[in-house]
Design an enzyme around this catalytic site. Structure first.
Site, PDB file in Angstrom:
ATOM      1  N   LYS A 162      62.274  33.486  16.277  1.00  0.00           N
ATOM      2  CA  LYS A 162      62.569  32.103  15.874  1.00  0.00           C
ATOM      3  C   LYS A 162      62.163  31.776  14.433  1.00  0.00           C
ATOM      4  CE  LYS A 162      62.592  29.755  20.342  1.00  0.00           C
ATOM      5  NZ  LYS A 162      62.071  28.563  21.037  1.00  0.00           N
ATOM      6  N   ASP A 172      64.980  22.283  20.139  1.00  0.00           N
ATOM      7  CA  ASP A 172      63.837  22.081  21.049  1.00  0.00           C
ATOM      8  C   ASP A 172      63.347  20.630  21.065  1.00  0.00           C
ATOM      9  OD1 ASP A 172      63.684  24.627  22.082  1.00  0.00           O
ATOM     10  OD2 ASP A 172      62.265  25.341  20.575  1.00  0.00           O
TER      11      ASP A 172
END
Ligand code: ATR
Length: 284
Positions: free
Chosen positions: A75, A112
């Site tokens: 990520k 997210d």
């Protein structure tokens, strides 16, 4: 966001890159939506070693992918490989969704924060972010996205409590408004006046120690949520439910964060439904 790009046989391709990637529930989520909406597409697990990430991302366009999700450990590393970063990815400092444009460019974002806040709003409709402070336990990557989501939702104070206090201080400094930091040992007393408690640590996950926290100081109307979803009802959520607090489990965040990727790749805004939850839980 890009429109869907068709593969060689008219099928749209997407997937999740990680190392390891076997644990990912994303194929169950996207597979369910592809079937439900009758979309001719695939969503695969793509095991990619850290040292192979740049090459794997660079070959997405030639291999006919509309895009990918990224999971551990890619990520942060992907930030310097992609061509464009969304404001969300820049603020969170990590990427979890990539869109390949028709010109072959890689546009990256992070969903997210959206997944967290959308789940909270849908699963605890009576929760009002403006009513009081939020307690965030943990200061890792997930905590960063959640703190940003809470700030943007108008929470008046975010109190970050982490075992390693320096990490909490670093995160607090990156937030736009005033965030406060408290030592791990004070986590129980800090619950006084809280309107929300979020566990972003791995404590309570299957195979890990439970999160030890005395909830006696927590107001009875405060919402308690956990990003751990295996088990679905963590010891923290069970204790909160027992004393009558509203609780929100962590599976919803995973489902809602997937919506934006699916829409960009496959051209349909998918719905999060109880049937999807059941399907993902059954897929184990
Ligand atoms: P993620 O990106 O999923 O948030 P991470 O960056 O590894 O993962 O962060 C894990 C979080 O769980 C951290 O806040 C970590 O605390 P430290 O910063 O002190 O390491 C927290 N954590 C993990 N194990 C813990 C434990 N046994 N006690 C308290 N906190 C723990």
């Amino acid at each position: 966001m890009t429109g869907p790009s068709q593969g060689a046989h008219g099928s749209i391709k997407a997937g999740v890159m990680g190392w390891p990637v076997d644990h990912s529930r994303s194929p169950a989520v996207h597979g369910y939506w592809l079937k439900t909406y009758g979309i001719h597409g695939t969503y695969e697990r793509l095991p990619v070693r850290p040292e192979g990430l740049a090459a794997a991302l660079r070959s997405l366009a030639d291999d006919g992918y509309a895009g990918v999700n990224l999971t551990v450990p890619h990520k942060v590393a992907a930030m310097t490989i992609v061509d464009e970063l969304s404001p969300e990815a820049l603020r969170i400092g990590a990427v979890n969704t990539i869109f390949v444009t028709p010109q072959g460019r890689l546009k990256a974002t992070n969903t997210d924060a959206y997944g967290f806040i959308t789940n909270l709003k849908n699963s605890a409709p009576r929760f009002d972010p403006k009513l009081g402070p939020a307690i965030v336990l943990g200061a890792g990557g997930a905590a960063r996205a959640i703190c940003i989501a809470l700030e943007d939702a108008g929470v008046p104070e975010v109190c970050i409590i982490n075992r390693t206090i320096e990490r909490a201080e670093l995160l607090a400094r990156d937030l736009r408004k005033s965030a406060v930091v408290a030592p791990w040992a004070d986590r129980a007393t800090r619950l006084k006046n809280a309107s929300l408690v979020v566990n972003t640590t791995s404590l309570g996950m299957k195979g890990q120690a439970p999160l030890e926290i005395d909830l006696d100081h927590l107001p009875p109307e405060a919402t308690v949520t956990d990003i751990v979803y295996v088990p679905l009802e963590t010891p923290l959520l069970a204790a909160a439910r027992l004393r009558g607090n509203p609780v929100v489990d962590g599976l919803g965040m995973l489902l809602y964060q997937a919506q934006l990727g699916f829409e960009g790749w496959f051209g349909k805004r998918p719905e999060v439904t109880p049937a999807l939850r059941d399907h993902v839980l059954a897929a184990g």
